[in-house]
Design an enzyme around this catalytic site. Structure first.
Site, mmCIF file in Angstrom:
data_model
loop_
_atom_site.group_PDB
_atom_site.id
_atom_site.type_symbol
_atom_site.label_atom_id
_atom_site.label_comp_id
_atom_site.label_asym_id
_atom_site.label_seq_id
_atom_site.Cartn_x
_atom_site.Cartn_y
_atom_site.Cartn_z
ATOM 1 N N HIS A 106 2.213 -1.090 -13.120
ATOM 2 C CA HIS A 106 2.073 0.310 -13.526
ATOM 3 C C HIS A 106 0.710 0.817 -13.082
ATOM 4 C CE1 HIS A 106 2.771 3.901 -15.924
ATOM 5 N NE2 HIS A 106 1.536 3.803 -16.356
ATOM 6 N N ASP A 158 19.375 -2.084 21.268
ATOM 7 C CA ASP A 158 20.189 -0.875 21.415
ATOM 8 C C ASP A 158 21.371 -1.076 22.362
ATOM 9 O OD1 ASP A 158 18.387 0.353 19.746
ATOM 10 O OD2 ASP A 158 17.738 1.894 21.184
ATOM 11 N N GLY A 174 6.725 -3.171 25.271
ATOM 12 C CA GLY A 174 6.954 -2.529 23.970
ATOM 13 C C GLY A 174 8.149 -1.599 23.997
ATOM 14 N N GLY A 175 8.617 -1.251 25.202
ATOM 15 C CA GLY A 175 9.855 -0.467 25.319
ATOM 16 C C GLY A 175 9.749 0.929 24.742
ATOM 17 N N ALA A 181 15.514 -5.330 36.989
ATOM 18 C CA ALA A 181 16.440 -6.438 37.252
ATOM 19 C C ALA A 181 17.870 -5.930 37.386
ATOM 20 C CB ALA A 181 16.359 -7.447 36.106
ATOM 21 N N ALA A 220 14.885 -0.445 15.862
ATOM 22 C CA ALA A 220 13.996 -1.467 16.404
ATOM 23 C C ALA A 220 14.148 -2.804 15.684
ATOM 24 C CB ALA A 220 12.551 -0.979 16.320
HETATM 25 C C1 LIG Z 1 11.629 9.401 19.019
HETATM 26 C C2 LIG Z 1 12.200 8.097 18.567
HETATM 27 C C3 LIG Z 1 11.859 7.595 17.317
HETATM 28 C C4 LIG Z 1 12.361 6.402 16.865
HETATM 29 N N1 LIG Z 1 11.975 5.943 15.638
HETATM 30 C C5 LIG Z 1 12.450 4.756 15.198
HETATM 31 C C6 LIG Z 1 12.018 4.228 13.947
HETATM 32 O O1 LIG Z 1 11.211 4.826 13.235
HETATM 33 N N2 LIG Z 1 12.514 3.034 13.553
HETATM 34 C C7 LIG Z 1 13.402 2.342 14.321
HETATM 35 O O2 LIG Z 1 13.810 1.271 13.909
HETATM 36 N N3 LIG Z 1 13.817 2.807 15.520
HETATM 37 C C8 LIG Z 1 13.355 3.985 15.970
HETATM 38 N N4 LIG Z 1 13.765 4.444 17.197
HETATM 39 C C9 LIG Z 1 14.723 3.642 17.971
HETATM 40 C C10 LIG Z 1 14.014 2.487 18.663
HETATM 41 O O3 LIG Z 1 13.039 2.995 19.527
HETATM 42 C C11 LIG Z 1 15.019 1.630 19.397
HETATM 43 O O4 LIG Z 1 16.014 1.189 18.499
HETATM 44 C C12 LIG Z 1 14.346 0.408 20.014
HETATM 45 O O5 LIG Z 1 13.354 0.771 20.910
HETATM 46 C C13 LIG Z 1 15.391 -0.473 20.688
HETATM 47 O O6 LIG Z 1 14.751 -1.589 21.214
HETATM 48 P P1 LIG Z 1 15.314 -2.323 22.514
HETATM 49 O O7 LIG Z 1 14.399 -3.455 22.741
HETATM 50 O O8 LIG Z 1 16.743 -2.575 22.343
HETATM 51 O O9 LIG Z 1 15.216 -1.243 23.676
HETATM 52 P P2 LIG Z 1 14.018 -0.403 24.252
HETATM 53 O O10 LIG Z 1 12.918 -0.267 23.297
HETATM 54 O O11 LIG Z 1 14.634 0.843 24.775
HETATM 55 O O12 LIG Z 1 13.469 -1.281 25.434
HETATM 56 C C14 LIG Z 1 14.236 -1.570 26.547
HETATM 57 C C15 LIG Z 1 13.314 -1.853 27.703
HETATM 58 O O13 LIG Z 1 14.070 -2.338 28.766
HETATM 59 C C16 LIG Z 1 13.532 -1.829 29.967
HETATM 60 N N5 LIG Z 1 14.586 -1.903 30.994
HETATM 61 C C17 LIG Z 1 15.754 -1.222 31.002
HETATM 62 N N6 LIG Z 1 16.499 -1.583 32.080
HETATM 63 C C18 LIG Z 1 15.767 -2.502 32.753
HETATM 64 C C19 LIG Z 1 15.991 -3.248 33.933
HETATM 65 N N7 LIG Z 1 17.137 -3.135 34.622
HETATM 66 N N8 LIG Z 1 15.047 -4.105 34.344
HETATM 67 C C20 LIG Z 1 13.884 -4.229 33.646
HETATM 68 N N9 LIG Z 1 13.634 -3.553 32.532
HETATM 69 C C21 LIG Z 1 14.559 -2.699 32.079
HETATM 70 C C22 LIG Z 1 13.107 -0.447 29.620
HETATM 71 O O14 LIG Z 1 12.111 0.025 30.508
HETATM 72 C C23 LIG Z 1 12.595 -0.618 28.215
HETATM 73 O O15 LIG Z 1 11.199 -0.857 28.195
HETATM 74 C C24 LIG Z 1 13.252 5.655 17.686
HETATM 75 C C25 LIG Z 1 13.606 6.142 18.945
HETATM 76 C C26 LIG Z 1 13.089 7.336 19.391
HETATM 77 C C27 LIG Z 1 13.463 7.805 20.741
HETATM 78 C C1 LIG Z 2 -9.684 4.053 -16.995
HETATM 79 C C2 LIG Z 2 -8.556 3.085 -17.187
HETATM 80 C C3 LIG Z 2 -7.679 2.843 -16.167
HETATM 81 C C4 LIG Z 2 -6.614 1.971 -16.326
HETATM 82 N N1 LIG Z 2 -5.751 1.775 -15.295
HETATM 83 C C5 LIG Z 2 -4.706 0.932 -15.444
HETATM 84 C C6 LIG Z 2 -3.775 0.750 -14.415
HETATM 85 O O1 LIG Z 2 -3.864 1.362 -13.335
HETATM 86 N N2 LIG Z 2 -2.732 -0.089 -14.604
HETATM 87 C C7 LIG Z 2 -2.585 -0.768 -15.774
HETATM 88 O O2 LIG Z 2 -1.620 -1.521 -15.900
HETATM 89 N N3 LIG Z 2 -3.442 -0.609 -16.791
HETATM 90 C C8 LIG Z 2 -4.504 0.228 -16.663
HETATM 91 N N4 LIG Z 2 -5.369 0.404 -17.698
HETATM 92 C C9 LIG Z 2 -5.145 -0.374 -18.919
HETATM 93 C C10 LIG Z 2 -4.049 0.282 -19.755
HETATM 94 O O3 LIG Z 2 -4.451 1.584 -20.098
HETATM 95 C C11 LIG Z 2 -3.786 -0.543 -20.993
HETATM 96 O O4 LIG Z 2 -3.468 -1.870 -20.621
HETATM 97 C C12 LIG Z 2 -2.632 0.019 -21.778
HETATM 98 O O5 LIG Z 2 -2.889 1.320 -22.183
HETATM 99 C C13 LIG Z 2 -2.334 -0.859 -22.979
HETATM 100 O O6 LIG Z 2 -1.239 -0.333 -23.677
HETATM 101 P P1 LIG Z 2 -1.128 -0.537 -25.249
HETATM 102 O O7 LIG Z 2 0.136 0.145 -25.616
HETATM 103 O O8 LIG Z 2 -1.300 -1.945 -25.566
HETATM 104 O O9 LIG Z 2 -2.364 0.209 -25.867
HETATM 105 P P2 LIG Z 2 -2.965 1.757 -25.772
HETATM 106 O O10 LIG Z 2 -2.424 2.365 -24.546
HETATM 107 O O11 LIG Z 2 -4.362 1.566 -25.931
HETATM 108 O O12 LIG Z 2 -2.245 2.430 -26.969
HETATM 109 C C14 LIG Z 2 -2.535 2.091 -28.301
HETATM 110 C C15 LIG Z 2 -2.276 3.294 -29.163
HETATM 111 O O13 LIG Z 2 -2.367 2.893 -30.511
HETATM 112 C C16 LIG Z 2 -2.960 3.929 -31.257
HETATM 113 N N5 LIG Z 2 -3.501 3.335 -32.469
HETATM 114 C C17 LIG Z 2 -4.500 2.409 -32.566
HETATM 115 N N6 LIG Z 2 -4.693 2.070 -33.845
HETATM 116 C C18 LIG Z 2 -3.794 2.767 -34.579
HETATM 117 C C19 LIG Z 2 -3.506 2.821 -35.955
HETATM 118 N N7 LIG Z 2 -4.158 2.076 -36.826
HETATM 119 N N8 LIG Z 2 -2.532 3.649 -36.376
HETATM 120 C C20 LIG Z 2 -1.852 4.424 -35.491
HETATM 121 N N9 LIG Z 2 -2.083 4.406 -34.178
HETATM 122 C C21 LIG Z 2 -3.051 3.560 -33.742
HETATM 123 C C22 LIG Z 2 -3.999 4.485 -30.331
HETATM 124 O O14 LIG Z 2 -4.341 5.807 -30.680
HETATM 125 C C23 LIG Z 2 -3.287 4.400 -28.983
HETATM 126 O O15 LIG Z 2 -2.625 5.604 -28.690
HETATM 127 C C24 LIG Z 2 -6.448 1.298 -17.563
HETATM 128 C C25 LIG Z 2 -7.320 1.531 -18.603
HETATM 129 C C26 LIG Z 2 -8.354 2.425 -18.433
HETATM 130 C C27 LIG Z 2 -9.270 2.661 -19.577
#
Ligand SMILES: Cc1cc2nc3c(=O)[nH]c(=O)nc-3n(C[C@H](O)[C@H](O)[C@H](O)COP(=O)(O)OP(=O)(O)OC[C@H]3O[C@@H](n4cnc5c(N)ncnc54)[C@H](O)[C@@H]3O)c2cc1C
Ligand SMILES: Cc1cc2nc3c(=O)[nH]c(=O)nc-3n(C[C@H](O)[C@H](O)[C@H](O)COP(=O)(O)OP(=O)(O)OC[C@H]3O[C@@H](n4cnc5c(N)ncnc54)[C@H](O)[C@@H]3O)c2cc1C
Lengths: 82, 480, 480
Positions: C456, C324, C44-45, C118, C332
């Site tokens: 949404h 690297d 895993g390096g 190596a 990585a």
């Molecule tokens: C704290 C930290 C956080 C990081 N966070 C991220 C991140 O979030 N995202 C990201 O993309 N990158 C991150 N990196 C970078 C990432 O770890 C490196 O880019 C990645 O490990 C490179 O992979 P590699 O296979 O080239 O080398 P390495 O992972 O370094 O592996 C090389 C391996 O070769 C072995 N080796 C070396 N020489 C020899 C030899 N002569 N014979 C046999 N084996 C040997 C070593 O022991 C080692 O295990 C981070 C690095 C650090 C230090």
């Molecule tokens: C608890 C709950 C959770 C939900 N979670 C999600 C979710 O995470 N993701 C998602 O995509 N959908 C979710 N929905 C569904 C989402 O709320 C509806 O799909 C969305 O609101 C529909 O939009 P709309 O504009 O068609 O109607 P509505 O949002 O119902 O709006 C219609 C409006 O028209 C008005 N109105 C009605 N009749 C008249 C009138 N005669 N004259 C004037 N105004 C009028 C009302 O007062 C209302 O304000 C959820 C619904 C509920 C109940």
């Protein structure tokens, strides 16, 4: 747009490498001229205006990795964390 | 003072200021239409005031407390106390901020805001009656209209939302004390989301569901982790029952909810469940019966849904409908999309409802998110499919969060690998689905997704690995 | 027992089992190559054992505690106590699970694992010396090789990692008691990530940075929210100083770290900072000097980076380098991608390093994530650009999490709208960047992203709104 930037998805780029087609010489059929996989396939088959495409030798023997048989892709059960 | 009946005119009238209506209004304003938006209750509609936003606020807040209170394994010792009144006040502040934002955005886009209830008088006229005693009404003429009146919770016999211990979702989201116990009728997404909130607040929750499982319509493999975690939270389930009535308990201590077996031929006894509150969440119905739609020639189906074509037009050429009132899926983002399309069509743009990818999220613990087709939908549609999955327990990032239940699943078309749909259950499913939505919408292939470099360590790597698994060469899982 | 010197052969030798080497090994195994993976320390390096995973585990865990402890506004009252030894033990468990997973995955893909160091003997031979007294060595012949030896932390004069109070990142991630105070030398991503962890654990943190701001290389607007939150956490900064030496304090209570003004002509006084520990995080250098690369004809640049072509080949035709040791960005996922490409090229596939989208994430609070080009990079490249932004304070979902600092920014090409790059600072930036990575890789346009329905309420809607803003018609922000 700079000349050397080609807008094409990875699949189209891989097909172009496989076929030895230089993408920058292609006119894409996608939005704004984006090159699609179908565009590459058409040039490869020669049924498009293939004069546009410069064919260069493939640097490796091209075998496709598209080995996605149904058996290979059944749910992964024995995975290991990593 | 009675306001005299004046007649004014507008190019575009929008009825209802929920996510369908207010988004349509803003887009129409951007396109220089003269827009009037009528709302009878609150800007932002159900979603911002009583739905999406309040529920997600309480879900997130209770999760923060629950997570910290259950992290001994990580070396964190906390025993968070929740003051529900304080939490609800915070939630109300969030809602206020958003709804006043909606109001400002409408005004900034030159939308005329009108408070009142609109009903159609004829094909080009509505009456808008203002609320409050003696506030009168006015008449408004319009060229085009968008009906965006949303939906309301369905009531079931003997459970009226006015009665104190009987709650709908809106009322449940406004409680200021934690009930000791609650019966929730309906295991759909709203019932399940709120079951989680109350269980984490410490309420004894029992869910009654007519059908035999939670979240009807979702695949079993997606539901399993949600059901498991609900069980772990102590939520009880009674499947195959319908709530029939309730009464105060003889000893005055809470109520009793009665439920009958859903199947007519069942020999099961009826249930008698003691509780402090009962929350009814059995679905929502369109608000289309209070508008005198017939005066304008707008037709609905037998559920009351206004039927529309691919441009959002109703049976009346110049009137459009968007959002919940225009049918399933009753989701905010579906409504907003329809609102935008209607506004654009009215402004003369070549827009249409032609998305390939409609996401849906259930904000349970863990979350479920889907987009595009499921495997069986794709097969019913005549596609030969391949499937790729990746379990979060093989994800480094998931392990570092202590939350490894669930998986990513991608369904693709076999010959070219086009991504047709995806489903995710697990941490941040609601956010991870976005990438796959874009993939479906753009006609991307699993090879495209697999070839895109994903940052390490992230949950989104699981999307890439699921795509690689579909191709038979995932790295962090065996490709069997 | 001295193991006799035997010579064995392998088609593909991979040196180093980090994310570059082990991923290359698994992919090569999938492609039916006969693979030997040599690792001297831990599967895993750096990433899995001392880098990405341990740091993200501690970041997440301290965040959980910090968030709950600071949520009074939400009605949550908690005063979490952190037991660092317990937290580190949990983190070690996560690491073990992942590294043993890597080992199993290698074996399941028929990779031969060899423990040892190596060094090249000639163009087709390495010597592998086993660790531990008298464990001897062996000789291994190979057809092709991939050098994936990674990087090590750079040391600065007078701060040696062996000395007790002087820590590198690996040692800092293994502490079992919270230091009262810590000086961190270097405000790059590792220094800033760990500054956040220790500040949240309760350590008084002072960061010394030679340059005049945190996170060199990132745009100012991205850094601002991170700097602000660091200030709020009480982290102190000393910009424009270089750490010069340290000594035990006279009273025996901790150490004193001395730092000189970085500019030669500065009139500033040198700093004397009291602390319990000093963490040096000033960058990493390739591990290329211990391999006798010259024996195999492999060239490096003057920083020690092995130069490779678009197929990952070094100056020796049959030897590849990945990760690297092959240069920036030292991340990585860059290493894993290069590892896969090298393995595929060796197996005869038409693979190449030709990604458009290389994401980078800084797991500070809030997170920063970038992919593709920045605005100025795009302009330097000759693009006419448009930019779309969306602030999280206008996101409903962000408001419901109480975390609204930051924004999404998309850079696109003006005439056709192709997405060229994106940057995000804010909640879940690390996950949200994935969608934009796919957009860049696919050659998607801002219109494509804007037209994709986003669920949404999610943070990913902010990506859609930023795309709409680039087109001049975002809904939830004024398009100015
Ligand atoms: C704290 C930290 C956080 C990081 N966070 C991220 C991140 O979030 N995202 C990201 O993309 N990158 C991150 N990196 C970078 C990432 O770890 C490196 O880019 C990645 O490990 C490179 O992979 P590699 O296979 O080239 O080398 P390495 O992972 O370094 O592996 C090389 C391996 O070769 C072995 N080796 C070396 N020489 C020899 C030899 N002569 N014979 C046999 N084996 C040997 C070593 O022991 C080692 O295990 C981070 C690095 C650090 C230090
Ligand atoms: C608890 C709950 C959770 C939900 N979670 C999600 C979710 O995470 N993701 C998602 O995509 N959908 C979710 N929905 C569904 C989402 O709320 C509806 O799909 C969305 O609101 C529909 O939009 P709309 O504009 O068609 O109607 P509505 O949002 O119902 O709006 C219609 C409006 O028209 C008005 N109105 C009605 N009749 C008249 C009138 N005669 N004259 C004037 N105004 C009028 C009302 O007062 C209302 O304000 C959820 C619904 C509920 C109940």
């Amino acid at each position: 747009t700079p000349e050397d930037r080609v807008f094409a998805p990875p699949r189209a780029r891989r097909m172009a490498r496989e076929e030895g087609i230089d993408l920058s010489s292609l006119e894409g059929s996608g939005p704004g001229g984006r090159i699609t996989a179908a565009d590459v396939r058409a040039v490869a088959r020669g049924d498009a205006d293939s004069e546009q495409a410069t064919v260069e030798p493939t640097p490796t023997d091209a075998t496709t990795a598209d080995d996605s048989s149904a058996a290979d892709v059944a749910a992964a059960e024995a995975e290991q964390p990593a | 003072m009675v306001v005299g009946d004046v007649t004014t005119g507008t190019d575009l009238l929008i009825i209802g200021a929920g996510p369908a209506g207010y988004v349509a209004a803003i887009r129409a304003g951007q396109l220089d239409l003269d827009v009037t938006l009528v709302e009878k209750d609150a800007y932002g509609g159900t979603c911002l005031n009583y739905g999406c936003i309040p529920s997600k606020a309480l879900i997130t807040a209770t999760d923060i407390a629950h997570e910290a209170g259950n992290a001994e394994e990580m070396g964190i010792h906390a025993d968070p106390a929740i003051d529900l009144a304080g939490m609800v006040e915070w939630k109300d502040g969030v809602v206020d901020q958003l709804t006043s934002g909606v109001e400002k955005l409408c005004k900034a886009n030159q939308v005329t805001l009108l408070e009142g209830t609109a009903t159609f008088a004829d094909e080009h006229t509505v009456r808008v009656s203002h609320s409050g005693e003696g506030q009168g009404s006015e008449t408004l003429e319009f060229e085009n209209a968008i009906v965006a009146t949303g939906s309301r919770p369905i009531e079931i016999p003997n459970f009226e939302y006015g009665d104190e211990p009987v709650l709908n979702s809106k009322q449940a989201l406004a409680l200021d004390a934690v009930p000791d116990s609650m019966v929730i009728v309906g295991a759909g997404y709203i019932g399940m989301e709120l079951a989680g909130v109350f269980a984490k607040l410490g309420t004894d929750v029992t869910v009654i569901e007519m059908l035999d499982s939670i979240l009807p319509g979702y695949d079993d493999d997606l539901k399993r982790p949600v059901k498991q975690r609900a069980n772990d939270l102590g939520i009880e389930f009674e499947f195959g029952y319908t709530a029939s009535e309730w009464h105060d308990r003889d000893d005055g201590d809470g109520i009793q909810v009665l439920a009958e077996p859903a199947a007519d031929d069942s020999d099961d006894e009826r249930l008698e469940l003691d509780a402090e509150k009962v929350l009814v969440a059995v679905g929502r119905q369109p608000v289309s019966d209070t508008l005198a739609l017939e005066e304008a020639g707008i037709e609905t189906d037998d559920r009351g849904i206004i039927e529309t074509d691919s441009r959002g037009r109703t049976s009346a050429e110049h009137i459009f409908a968007a959002g919940d009132v225009a049918g399933e899926p009753m989701l905010a983002h579906k409504g907003s999309m329809e609102g935008k399309v209607a506004a654009e069509v009215i402004a003369g743009e070549p827009s249409a409802i032609d998305h390939q990818a409609m996401p849906a999220v259930v904000f349970t613990d863990p979350e479920i998110a889907t987009v595009g087709m499921t495997e069986s939908e794709a097969e019913d549609d005549g596609f030969e499919t391949i499937v790729g999955t990746f379990p979060f327990r093989a994800s480094g990032r998931a392990l570092t969060t202590g939350d490894t239940d669930g998986f990513v699943k991608i369904v693709a078309e076999e010959s070219d690998g086009y991504v047709l749909g995806a489903s995710i259950v697990g941490p941040e499913a609601s956010e991870l689905i976005a990438e796959l939505g874009l993939a479906v919408e753009l006609g991307a292939t699993v090879e495209d997704v697999a070839s895109t470099v994903h940052a390490h360590p992230t949950l989104s790597e699981s999307v890439m690995e699921a795509a690689e698994n579909a191709l038979g060469h995932a790295i962090h899982t065996l490709n069997r």
